[in-house]
Design a protein around this motif. Sequence first.
Motif, PDB file in Angstrom:
ATOM      1  N   ARG A 189      99.141  19.682 -49.232  1.00 41.03           N
ATOM      2  CA  ARG A 189      99.552  19.667 -50.629  1.00 41.03           C
ATOM      3  C   ARG A 189      98.823  20.732 -51.445  1.00 41.03           C
ATOM      4  O   ARG A 189      97.630  20.950 -51.286  1.00 41.03           O
ATOM      5  CB  ARG A 189      99.297  18.295 -51.246  1.00 41.03           C
ATOM      6  CG  ARG A 189     100.078  17.149 -50.595  1.00 41.03           C
ATOM      7  CD  ARG A 189      99.916  15.870 -51.401  1.00 41.03           C
ATOM      8  NE  ARG A 189      98.494  15.572 -51.616  1.00 41.03           N
ATOM      9  CZ  ARG A 189      98.026  14.893 -52.664  1.00 41.03           C
ATOM     10  NH1 ARG A 189      98.849  14.479 -53.611  1.00 41.03           N
ATOM     11  NH2 ARG A 189      96.730  14.652 -52.767  1.00 41.03           N
ATOM     12  N   VAL A 223     102.440  18.924 -57.981  1.00 41.73           N
ATOM     13  CA  VAL A 223     101.765  18.888 -56.682  1.00 41.73           C
ATOM     14  C   VAL A 223     102.869  18.928 -55.631  1.00 41.73           C
ATOM     15  O   VAL A 223     103.733  18.051 -55.582  1.00 41.73           O
ATOM     16  CB  VAL A 223     100.917  17.617 -56.520  1.00 41.73           C
ATOM     17  CG1 VAL A 223     100.349  17.547 -55.100  1.00 41.73           C
ATOM     18  CG2 VAL A 223      99.783  17.598 -57.541  1.00 41.73           C
ATOM     19  N   THR A 225     104.054  19.977 -51.431  1.00 37.71           N
ATOM     20  CA  THR A 225     103.638  20.286 -50.066  1.00 37.71           C
ATOM     21  C   THR A 225     103.970  21.742 -49.771  1.00 37.71           C
ATOM     22  O   THR A 225     104.757  22.386 -50.493  1.00 37.71           O
ATOM     23  CB  THR A 225     104.364  19.391 -49.049  1.00 37.71           C
ATOM     24  OG1 THR A 225     105.770  19.679 -49.099  1.00 37.71           O
ATOM     25  CG2 THR A 225     104.116  17.927 -49.336  1.00 37.71           C
ATOM     26  N   ASP A 277      94.114  19.273 -48.378  1.00 31.22           N
ATOM     27  CA  ASP A 277      94.904  19.435 -49.597  1.00 31.22           C
ATOM     28  C   ASP A 277      94.150  20.298 -50.604  1.00 31.22           C
ATOM     29  O   ASP A 277      92.908  20.289 -50.651  1.00 31.22           O
ATOM     30  CB  ASP A 277      95.220  18.075 -50.221  1.00 31.22           C
ATOM     31  CG  ASP A 277      96.205  17.267 -49.390  1.00 31.22           C
ATOM     32  OD1 ASP A 277      96.935  17.877 -48.574  1.00 31.22           O
ATOM     33  OD2 ASP A 277      96.244  16.038 -49.549  1.00 31.22           O
TER      34      ASP A 277
END
Length: 324
Positions: A189, A223, A225, A277
Amino acid sequence: MATISQKPKLVTIFGGSGFVGRHLVQALTRRGYRVRVACRNPNLAMHLQPLGNVGQVHAVQANLRNRASVDRAVEGADHVVNLVGILHESGRQTFDAVQDFGARAVAEAARAAGAGLTQGSAIGADADSVSDYARTKALGEQAALETVKDAVIIRPSIIFGPEDQFFNRFANMARFSPFLPLIGGGETRFQPVYVGDVAEVYARSVDGTLKGGKVYELGGPEVLTFRECMEQMLEVIHRKRWFVSIPWSVARLQGRILGKLPGHLLTLDQVEQLRHDNVVSEAAAKDKRTLAGLGIAQHSLAAMLPAYLWRFRPAGQFTRKQLL
């Protein structure tokens, strides 16, 4: 009796000729600051001259591995910004030399000159990380805060904008390849943040409106991916491509090989970074050490990508909206 007007404050920016640097130079010249851009090759910084009035922007030679050149570049400055960072090592330009030793040299020079300090870092900076990039970014933060107690640390997520090395690279790849790679399945992410928003935070740090001794984390309004980032990019350039999931073990092998080839398409260190992330922490959000906390409106991918990725469409700006 006439009074002599005070000379505008001088800001030295290390790495000012780079991606974030050129946007920061513009933000500072609009505020009336004099800007000294410290870079290894001043002849390659001439594109910054039109961003200010005559004499407002001046490029000087400096190398973070050469302490004397750092001291000269900081001399007389009111504030110092260190934007220097590397994504891969090359010769003597190692992560330790640039992001650890170099950051400490800049901090010590700023302290000696009595100047304020803003240290550029990145979300994911961690002194215990197996990634040398993330490890040395954390050491650079530590050096800055140990040397200049009220230094401001700025950690952005992945930065996008006209000259970025992320969306531009994959959009160009999509022009020739029917496939796009998703390392680790593309589940990492990110919180992509627009370069202009990042530059505004740096400029406010120079203004003195940010609280010293703090770490600010910058992320955009979404946010996403890795896969979702690629899907948005493909939508903007009007192309349809297949995704190929690359297992971590295979990605590590590719990083070892490609990292040694010219161009450094992928390095082992970058693969290690992708395992984590890259988003703003809950602590930073709660403490309002974010774009939203500073009252800065975040620019979204949907709003900004079309402004510069149109050149990767099949027929440029004249392409009809259909996936090819």
